[in-house]
Design a protein around this motif. Structure first.
Motif, PDB file in Angstrom:
ATOM      1  N   GLY A  55       0.779  -1.230   0.000  1.00 59.99           N
ATOM      2  CA  GLY A  55       0.000   0.000   0.000  1.00 59.99           C
ATOM      3  C   GLY A  55       0.808   1.275   0.000  1.00 59.99           C
TER       4      GLY A  55
ATOM      5  N   TYR B 203      -4.832   7.317   4.936  1.00 59.03           N
ATOM      6  CA  TYR B 203      -5.564   6.182   4.391  1.00 59.03           C
ATOM      7  C   TYR B 203      -6.932   6.092   5.054  1.00 59.03           C
ATOM      8  CZ  TYR B 203      -1.367   4.378   2.122  1.00 59.03           C
ATOM      9  OH  TYR B 203      -0.265   4.216   1.329  1.00 59.03           O
TER      10      TYR B 203
ATOM     11  N   ASN C 204      -8.676   3.071 -12.099  1.00 57.96           N
ATOM     12  CA  ASN C 204      -8.675   3.769 -10.816  1.00 57.96           C
ATOM     13  C   ASN C 204     -10.098   4.259 -10.536  1.00 57.96           C
ATOM     14  OD1 ASN C 204      -8.426   5.506  -8.669  1.00 57.96           O
ATOM     15  ND2 ASN C 204      -6.594   6.524  -9.429  1.00 57.96           N
TER      16      ASN C 204
ATOM     17  N   GLN D 178     -11.133   5.424  -7.402  1.00 59.29           N
ATOM     18  CA  GLN D 178     -11.009   5.927  -6.037  1.00 59.29           C
ATOM     19  C   GLN D 178     -12.153   6.864  -5.656  1.00 59.29           C
ATOM     20  OE1 GLN D 178      -7.163   7.815  -6.479  1.00 59.29           O
ATOM     21  NE2 GLN D 178      -8.067   9.821  -6.514  1.00 59.29           N
TER      22      GLN D 178
ATOM     23  N   GLY E  11      -8.840  -3.038  -4.225  1.00 62.67           N
ATOM     24  CA  GLY E  11      -7.843  -2.010  -4.506  1.00 62.67           C
ATOM     25  C   GLY E  11      -8.229  -1.034  -5.599  1.00 62.67           C
TER      26      GLY E  11
ATOM     27  N   ARG F  48      -7.814   2.811  -2.200  1.00 61.36           N
ATOM     28  CA  ARG F  48      -6.455   3.081  -2.642  1.00 61.36           C
ATOM     29  C   ARG F  48      -6.074   4.491  -2.210  1.00 61.36           C
ATOM     30  NH1 ARG F  48      -6.321   1.586  -8.090  1.00 61.36           N
ATOM     31  NH2 ARG F  48      -4.668   3.024  -8.655  1.00 61.36           N
ATOM     32  N   TYR F  49      -4.805   4.795  -2.368  1.00 62.76           N
ATOM     33  CA  TYR F  49      -4.357   6.141  -2.024  1.00 62.76           C
ATOM     34  C   TYR F  49      -5.138   7.161  -2.862  1.00 62.76           C
ATOM     35  CZ  TYR F  49      -1.432  10.219  -1.525  1.00 62.76           C
ATOM     36  OH  TYR F  49      -0.983  11.487  -1.281  1.00 62.76           O
TER      37      TYR F  49
END
Length: 963
Positions: free
Chosen positions: A65, A260, A520, A522, A544, A548-549
């Protein structure tokens, strides 16, 4: 800001400067170029990998991570900027597309995924070796790299990145053919190994990874074990030897810089009706048979696994699959050709995307066995086929008669629970639903549209060819027709279009496994596993996509639980309790995931239980055995050793990270200003610039570049590339490279440059002290070639009163705006000589700096080789000691034995070992001599490489004034 051609030339040389040292400024180009946040631990890791030009590679082992992909991406981006473009990424097949997307989106780096098909396409175009790419980073899988090892070895790579490198940790064992092939192919290549689990179950894994980098980090495995795996092993010495090539950052060290969110698990139980359970039990019993006509023997395990997944997915999924199987059996009955029938049935099986990658296919590859179905009596064979056709037809009729889909009804409950949970945290109303079947995907679309979600759903799968996707893609193309976002590749562009539509308009995305790779999401805080994979790594990969970040909200993960299926419940329990996939800040730990050789082996074990166990007691017993084996692996007593070897390499890591962050921000700010001002200067007659928004409209592209006119936006960390109707502009862009190259090549005659400190927006004390003064200045570029190229930009300057200005003052002067005087007064011969004489001192100082750095690299490498020689000696001595111990054991055995024949045999063995012992004694000296000779030869080669060549180029002379 108004700059002169002298500014532009200086700035361009700063922007293209090569740095031989591992300071933050070496990464300035890649850090500015990349669409990534400035996380200091990632900068630290990238600098670690660049630390020594003599190193053949490093292991980047940050905990899960923390962004090892970003760390290696920074390296690739920097090397690309330095025109080192022979770059290779070797990774598991399932990660190839994800790597390609990361390189494109975050680093603007072109890449090609090389497999058998793309290689054939290249060869048809006349490319002899498809791995030898000139303008693309090559991405390939372990399996393809294994098959094409000779072609890979032919390329002089600048860097190879090996992802999930722990898969190759047994490279030193004879049976590890893929590891040995990759090691041989990249023997002379600098490598970066990425793994969160460099040490899991035994210290030999460290030896394996080190030998993958360089055989001379440690000697033979015998010497490694005798030094470090014995009862009284010297772990402190091992840690010291690992420090130069293994870098690890812990989550606890970076919480100050990275935020996070958590993942929160919800379970939605459902109870199938009696009719639904009857269908499941009937088909399950059919799949458990040792042999059937419907399933080809060659890929029985793989096909059975897929069928069981589809059976658990939805009635629609299994109906279509059963109908395809019936068609196959009818074709067999009619004696139609069955050539490649196993491949054909895979195509008919509504095959889920995860089983299409070559890694999975190889893992389930089975030995080809002859079909035993065709019995001697054609009539009996035909009757046997008909019985299966009738049986499968009965399953189909039962499935079609079902009035209720209990699991689908439970999805409405899941969405209601999930959206309510999101509302509590003000998270956006977005849900990602994963299924393992395309037929289930289509069914869920219709079902949800009938239950209040019409017009709010988008599908994502391997083809993205449905009507909704086509419409979204068409609208996206129209919206982006005048931007630089259209790549021309439909698979790439339609993926971007669907993701953006989900982000901006739709509430729900229903995705097959293809959605777990390379996108992605997110912005989506709710994930629903409608079908739960048995492979824990694929579950983690799914989550993920959202967790995720960059995710601003806690992610809710919802799983379904079949209350009438004991095996399903135990799988859910394992993934929840043993792998901790669904709760917490990070989900599955790297230690747990890495403790399994790979997830597919785990999946095979689950399949075996479904196939072999008939009642709850058998299922319970089988899962208890599996869980006990997992506990033994996961709880292997290596945690203390792992901590000693891999953690806290640098006690002052916190202050170092803070220093990196501060220095990076300063360098990027300077880099950005220089690039923007140089662009304005070079393109002043081709574009109109907006300083407030850092944009310009290009209306006259330079000849030969084939660039679009339109709005270009300077990259920055806040925008993240979301620039509708604008082209993203950065140094790696073709226009950016043109700007830097053009300004760097300006041919400038001597002029007077008047620098303006009065109107400068910030205070520069050292320049203000020069206000009203004037003098002379020379800028030179010193190129030094030794272990690696290094460039110095050296100012030499004086006031008219004869006071020398240092390097920092000259750099600060060029931060000021300036104008060119109309008076041209060339420097006198005395002034030139004076500048030249003093500049020699600056040149010598730079050469001395390079020499000191090279000596350190040389000494580090020599020390490593000395230890390698000692390892070789220890291995030889260990072999001799083992022989002596064996002789002693046999002598004891002889003394205890009264049987004459047995004594004679033992004496014969002892004589053989005595001869071997004498030979080994002589060989020890030979081994020592050979190793020392090899070491001395390598050191001589290093000395020759250390001999530097230097070249000085005068960039410009000026008279200066500060006003």
């Amino acid at each position: 800001m108004r700059i002169t051609p002298f500014h532009a030339k200086y700035y361009a040389n700063v922007l293209s400067q090569k740095h031989g040292h591992n300071g933050v400024e070496r990464l300035s180009r890649s850090l500015f170029d990349a669409c990534v946040d400035l996380n200091p631990h990632q900068i630290d890791a990238a600098l670690f990998a660049l630390r020594s030009p003599l190193s053949k590679g490093v292991i980047l082992a940050d905990e899960v991570g923390l962004g090892k992909t970003i760390e290696s991406g920074l390296l690739l981006c920097q090397l690309w900027a330095e025109r080192k473009r022979k770059l290779l990424i070797v990774c598991p097949a399932s990660l190839r597309k994800q790597w390609q997307n990361e390189l494109d989106e975050k680093f603007n780096l072109p890449s090609v995924v090389l497999d058998a098909k793309t290689a054939r396409d290249f060869k048809k175009k006349g490319v002899i070796n498809p791995f030898d790419q000139k303008q693309s980073i090559v991405i390939t899988s372990y399996q393809y790299a294994n098959r094409q090892q000779a072609e890979i070895r032919q390329v002089s790579w600048d860097l190879a990145v090996i992802d999930e490198a722990h898969k190759l940790r047994n490279v030193y064992l004879p049976k590890n053919k893929i590891g040995k092939a990759i090691k041989w192919a990249l023997e002379d290549t600098k490598k970066v190994l990425l793994t969160a689990t460099p040490l899991q179950n035994k210290l030999d894994e460290i030896y394996g990874l080190a030998s993958l980098i360089d055989d001379r980090i440690f000697g033979h495995i015998r010497s490694f074990r005798s030094q470090y795996t014995a009862v009284k092993s010297d772990l402190e010495d091992l840690r010291e030897r690992m420090t130069p090539f293994c870098h690890r950052t812990l989550r606890s060290q970076v919480l100050e810089y990275i935020r996070y969110t958590e993942r929160r698990a919800l379970t939605v139980p459902f109870t199938p009706t009696d009719d639904e359970q009857a269908l499941y039990d009937a088909v399950s019993a059919f799949l458990s048979r040792k042999q059937t006509h419907a399933i080809p023997q060659r890929q029985k395990h793989l096909i059975t696994l897929i069928l069981r997944k589809l059976l658990a997915s939805s009635t629609n999924a299994i109906i279509g699959t059963l109908e395809a199987m019936v068609q196959r059996l009818e074709a067999l009955k009619e004696n139609q050709s069955t050539e490649n029938e196993d491949n054909q049935i895979l195509g008919d099986l509504d095959i889920v995307d995860e089983y299409l990658d070559e890694e999975f296919d190889l893992e389930f590859e089975e030995i080809e066995t002859p079909e035993n179905n065709k019995e001697q009596d054609p009539s009996a064979y035909s009757k046997s086929l008909q019985r299966e056709i009738d049986e499968l037809t009965g399953f189909i009729e039962l499935a079609k008669s079902l009035k209720t889909d209990t699991k689908a009804r439970s999805l409405l409950t899941a969405l209601d629970k999930g959206f309510s949970s999101l509302k509590e945290t003000n998270a956006p109303r977005k849900a990602l639903i994963f299924t393992e079947s395309r037929r289930t995907q289509d069914f869920l679309l219709s079902f949800l549209e009938e239950n209040g979600f019409k017009g709010k759903i988008v599908l994502f799968n391997g083809t993205n060819g449905d009507d909704i996707a086509k419409s979204i893609y068409k609208n996206w193309l129209n919206k982006n027709v005048s931007t630089g976002r259209i790549t021309g590749s439909r698979p790439v562009d339609v993926k971007s279009a669907i993701v953006e539509h989900f982000r901006d308009e739709a509430e729900i995305m229903i995705a097959t496994e293809a959605g777990a790779e390379g996108i992605n999401l997110q912005f989506c805080p709710l994930l629903i596993n409608y079908d739960l994979p048995w492979n824990p790594q694929r579950v983690e990969q799914r989550i993920g996509r959202c967790h995720r970040y960059g995710q601003k909200h806690d992610v809710v993960v919802i799983n379904f639980l079949n209350k009438r299926n004991e095996a399903d419940q135990r799988v859910h329990q394992l993934l929840t309790e043993k792998f901790n996939l669904f709760s917490g800040v990070f989900g599955a730990s790297d230690e747990v995931l890495g403790s399994l050789e790979n997830g597919i082996d785990f999946e095979k074990r689950i399949l075996q239980i479904y196939q072999d166990c008939r009642d709850p007691k058998e299922i319970e017993k089988a899962f208890n055995v599996l869980q006990a084996e997992m506990d033994e692996i996961i709880n292997a007593k290596m945690s203390e050793t792992r901590s000693k070897l891999l953690e806290h390499f640098d006690e002052d890591v916190h202050s170092r990270l803070k220093s990196h962050l501060d220095e990076t921000k300063r360098n990027i700010d300077r880099f950005g200003r220089y690039f923007w001002e140089t662009s304005k200067h070079v393109l002043s007659e081709r574009a109109g610039f907006d300083d407030d928004h850092l944009t310009f409209f290009l209306d006259k592209p330079p000849q030969g570049l084939r660039l679009e006119t339109g709005v270009y936006h300077l990259i920055n960390k806040e925008e993240k590339g979301n620039l509708h109707g604008q082209y993203l502009y950065r140094p790696s862009h073709r226009l950016g490279e043109y700007v830097i190259d053009t300004a760097a090549q300006y041919d400038l005659s001597e002029r007077t440059v008047a620098f303006n400190i009065t109107d400068h927006p910030t205070k520069i004390s050292v320049v203000e002290a020069l206000q009203g003064q004037s003098g002379i200045l020379m800028l030179q570029r010193l190129n030094v070639r030794s272990f690696e190229d290094d460039e110095f930009l050296l100012f030499t300057a004086f006031t008219d009163q004869g006071k020398e200005l240092d390097q920092e003052i000259c750099e600060k002067i060029f931060d000021c705006t300036a104008s060119l005087s109309t008076d041209i007064t060339p420097l006198s011969l005395d002034e030139r000589d004076r500048l030249k004489t003093v500049s020699q001192r600056h040149i010598q100082a730079a050469l001395q700096e390079t020499e000191e750095r090279n000596h350190k690299h040389f000494n580090d490498e020599r020390e490593k080789l000395d230890k390698w020689v000692r390892d070789v000696e220890i291995a030889a001595e260990k072999k001799l000691k083992d022989t002596k111990d064996r002789i002693r054991d046999l002598q004891r055995e002889t003394n205890k034995t009264t049987n004459l024949d047995a004594q004679l045999k033992l004496q014969e063995q002892i004589r053989d070992l005595e001869r071997k012992k004498k030979k080994l004694r002589r060989e020890i000296f030979d081994v020592q001599d050979e190793a020392e000779e090899k070491r001395d030869q390598l050191i001589d080669n290093l000395r020759k490489r250390m001999e530097s060549e230097s070249q000085v180029e005068m960039l410009f002379n000026i008279r200066w004034e500060v006003r």
